[in-house]
Design a protein around this motif. Structure first.
Motif, PDB file in Angstrom:
ATOM      1  N   ALA A 155       0.834  -1.207   0.000  1.00  0.00           N
ATOM      2  CA  ALA A 155       0.000   0.000   0.000  1.00  0.00           C
ATOM      3  C   ALA A 155       0.870   1.260   0.000  1.00  0.00           C
ATOM      4  CB  ALA A 155      -0.933   0.004   1.206  1.00  0.00           C
ATOM      5  N   PHE A 156       1.989   1.237   0.723  1.00  0.00           N
ATOM      6  CA  PHE A 156       2.893   2.382   0.737  1.00  0.00           C
ATOM      7  C   PHE A 156       3.501   2.615  -0.645  1.00  0.00           C
ATOM      8  CE2 PHE A 156       6.996   4.468   1.392  1.00  0.00           C
ATOM      9  CZ  PHE A 156       6.602   5.578   2.120  1.00  0.00           C
ATOM     10  N   LEU A 157       3.955   1.537  -1.291  1.00  0.00           N
ATOM     11  CA  LEU A 157       4.508   1.670  -2.643  1.00  0.00           C
ATOM     12  C   LEU A 157       3.436   2.134  -3.631  1.00  0.00           C
ATOM     13  CD1 LEU A 157       6.816  -1.474  -2.839  1.00  0.00           C
ATOM     14  CD2 LEU A 157       7.507   0.932  -2.689  1.00  0.00           C
ATOM     15  N   ALA A 158       2.219   1.627  -3.463  1.00  0.00           N
ATOM     16  CA  ALA A 158       1.109   2.068  -4.325  1.00  0.00           C
ATOM     17  C   ALA A 158       0.817   3.545  -4.100  1.00  0.00           C
ATOM     18  CB  ALA A 158      -0.135   1.228  -4.063  1.00  0.00           C
ATOM     19  N   ALA A 159       0.884   4.002  -2.854  1.00  0.00           N
ATOM     20  CA  ALA A 159       0.673   5.422  -2.561  1.00  0.00           C
ATOM     21  C   ALA A 159       1.753   6.270  -3.221  1.00  0.00           C
ATOM     22  CB  ALA A 159       0.667   5.652  -1.052  1.00  0.00           C
ATOM     23  N   LEU A 160       2.976   5.789  -3.199  1.00  0.00           N
ATOM     24  CA  LEU A 160       4.073   6.509  -3.846  1.00  0.00           C
ATOM     25  C   LEU A 160       3.872   6.568  -5.362  1.00  0.00           C
ATOM     26  CD1 LEU A 160       6.828   7.889  -3.555  1.00  0.00           C
ATOM     27  CD2 LEU A 160       7.871   5.637  -3.736  1.00  0.00           C
ATOM     28  N   ILE A 161       3.534   5.441  -5.960  1.00  0.00           N
ATOM     29  CA  ILE A 161       3.316   5.385  -7.412  1.00  0.00           C
ATOM     30  C   ILE A 161       2.133   6.259  -7.815  1.00  0.00           C
ATOM     31  CG2 ILE A 161       2.576   3.865  -9.298  1.00  0.00           C
ATOM     32  CD1 ILE A 161       4.278   1.665  -7.936  1.00  0.00           C
ATOM     33  N   THR A 162       1.026   6.144  -7.080  1.00  0.00           N
ATOM     34  CA  THR A 162      -0.159   6.920  -7.454  1.00  0.00           C
ATOM     35  C   THR A 162       0.062   8.416  -7.276  1.00  0.00           C
ATOM     36  OG1 THR A 162      -1.155   6.596  -5.267  1.00  0.00           O
ATOM     37  CG2 THR A 162      -1.820   5.077  -7.012  1.00  0.00           C
ATOM     38  N   SER A 163       0.848   8.797  -6.282  1.00  0.00           N
ATOM     39  CA  SER A 163       1.089  10.234  -6.107  1.00  0.00           C
ATOM     40  C   SER A 163       1.958  10.786  -7.231  1.00  0.00           C
ATOM     41  CB  SER A 163       1.719  10.520  -4.745  1.00  0.00           C
ATOM     42  OG  SER A 163       3.020  10.000  -4.671  1.00  0.00           O
ATOM     43  N   VAL A 164       2.977  10.052  -7.632  1.00  0.00           N
ATOM     44  CA  VAL A 164       3.865  10.519  -8.707  1.00  0.00           C
ATOM     45  C   VAL A 164       3.136  10.517 -10.046  1.00  0.00           C
ATOM     46  CG1 VAL A 164       5.954   9.965 -10.014  1.00  0.00           C
ATOM     47  CG2 VAL A 164       5.986   9.861  -7.524  1.00  0.00           C
ATOM     48  N   ILE A 165       2.506   9.389 -10.391  1.00  0.00           N
ATOM     49  CA  ILE A 165       1.803   9.275 -11.671  1.00  0.00           C
ATOM     50  C   ILE A 165       0.609  10.224 -11.706  1.00  0.00           C
ATOM     51  CG2 ILE A 165       0.512   7.725 -13.196  1.00  0.00           C
ATOM     52  CD1 ILE A 165       3.443   7.041 -13.121  1.00  0.00           C
ATOM     53  N   GLY A 166      -0.156  10.266 -10.632  1.00  0.00           N
ATOM     54  CA  GLY A 166      -1.337  11.123 -10.578  1.00  0.00           C
ATOM     55  C   GLY A 166      -1.000  12.598 -10.727  1.00  0.00           C
ATOM     56  N   THR A 167       0.075  13.029 -10.083  1.00  0.00           N
ATOM     57  CA  THR A 167       0.490  14.427 -10.194  1.00  0.00           C
ATOM     58  C   THR A 167       0.897  14.758 -11.629  1.00  0.00           C
ATOM     59  OG1 THR A 167       1.228  14.442  -7.904  1.00  0.00           O
ATOM     60  CG2 THR A 167       2.111  16.162  -9.341  1.00  0.00           C
ATOM     61  N   GLY A 168       1.648  13.856 -12.254  1.00  0.00           N
ATOM     62  CA  GLY A 168       2.072  14.079 -13.635  1.00  0.00           C
ATOM     63  C   GLY A 168       0.911  14.106 -14.611  1.00  0.00           C
ATOM     64  N   VAL A 169       0.016  13.127 -14.502  1.00  0.00           N
ATOM     65  CA  VAL A 169      -1.145  13.061 -15.400  1.00  0.00           C
ATOM     66  C   VAL A 169      -2.040  14.273 -15.200  1.00  0.00           C
ATOM     67  CG1 VAL A 169      -3.261  11.770 -15.903  1.00  0.00           C
ATOM     68  CG2 VAL A 169      -1.103  10.553 -15.641  1.00  0.00           C
ATOM     69  N   GLU A 170      -2.248  14.653 -13.944  1.00  0.00           N
ATOM     70  CA  GLU A 170      -3.104  15.811 -13.663  1.00  0.00           C
ATOM     71  C   GLU A 170      -2.508  17.097 -14.233  1.00  0.00           C
ATOM     72  OE1 GLU A 170      -5.577  17.569  -9.868  1.00  0.00           O
ATOM     73  OE2 GLU A 170      -4.602  15.621  -9.714  1.00  0.00           O
ATOM     74  N   ALA A 171      -1.202  17.251 -14.138  1.00  0.00           N
ATOM     75  CA  ALA A 171      -0.549  18.441 -14.683  1.00  0.00           C
ATOM     76  C   ALA A 171      -0.713  18.502 -16.201  1.00  0.00           C
ATOM     77  CB  ALA A 171       0.932  18.449 -14.319  1.00  0.00           C
ATOM     78  N   VAL A 172      -0.542  17.362 -16.862  1.00  0.00           N
ATOM     79  CA  VAL A 172      -0.711  17.312 -18.311  1.00  0.00           C
ATOM     80  C   VAL A 172      -2.161  17.599 -18.704  1.00  0.00           C
ATOM     81  CG1 VAL A 172      -0.673  15.758 -20.323  1.00  0.00           C
ATOM     82  CG2 VAL A 172       1.243  15.780 -18.728  1.00  0.00           C
ATOM     83  N   LEU A 173      -3.113  16.974 -18.008  1.00  0.00           N
ATOM     84  CA  LEU A 173      -4.524  17.179 -18.349  1.00  0.00           C
ATOM     85  C   LEU A 173      -4.984  18.614 -18.096  1.00  0.00           C
ATOM     86  CD1 LEU A 173      -6.161  13.851 -17.090  1.00  0.00           C
ATOM     87  CD2 LEU A 173      -5.684  14.551 -19.449  1.00  0.00           C
ATOM     88  N   HIS A 174      -4.453  19.236 -17.050  1.00  0.00           N
ATOM     89  CA  HIS A 174      -4.818  20.634 -16.791  1.00  0.00           C
ATOM     90  C   HIS A 174      -4.296  21.561 -17.890  1.00  0.00           C
ATOM     91  CE1 HIS A 174      -7.089  20.838 -13.109  1.00  0.00           C
ATOM     92  NE2 HIS A 174      -6.258  20.001 -12.523  1.00  0.00           N
TER      93      HIS A 174
END
Length: 119
Positions: A97-116
């Motif tokens: 769950a910790f590794l998933a939180a790390l992956i989702t935060s990095v990927i999510g931030t990048g995808v959100e920045a691109v989509l915005h």
């Protein structure tokens, strides 16, 4: 529109995490990924700031100084709670769950920045 962009970014980050981590599985297709990200997002909205504040105060301010780590711990707790609330998500261990939180935060931030930028 911002809510939809955040939801799509979180869904994509969960999909990437489920591909990379063998102990992090989302049962079903796109609909299941959307439901899991909606449950996690709702928990994050209502409980995330409470947990963040409690950890910050409970560690006598060190949690606020190490904000990034505190946010990862909160995301880990919320992922484990999402696992308990949803039959569509399966997480083997807290470390997964910790590794998933790390992956989702990095990927999510990048995808959100691109989509915005696009929308």
């Amino acid at each position: 529109m911002s809510l939809i962009i955040s939801w799509v970014a979180l869904t994509l980050s969960f999909w990437v995490a489920s591909l990379l981590l063998p102990g992090f599985k989302i049962k079903g297709g796109v609909g299941s990924h959307l439901v899991v990200s909606a449950v996690f997002g709702t928990l994050s909205f209502f409980l995330g700031w409470v947990l963040y504040t409690a950890i910050g105060i409970g560690t006598l301010g060190i949690g606020f100084l190490l904000s990034f780590l505190t946010r990862l711990v909160v995301a880990t707790i919320l992922l484990l709670a999402t696992d308990k609330l949803s039959k569509r998500l399966s997480i083997d261990k807290a470390s997964t769950a910790f590794l998933a939180a790390l992956i989702t935060s990095v990927i999510g931030t990048g995808v959100e920045a691109v989509l915005h930028r696009v929308f």
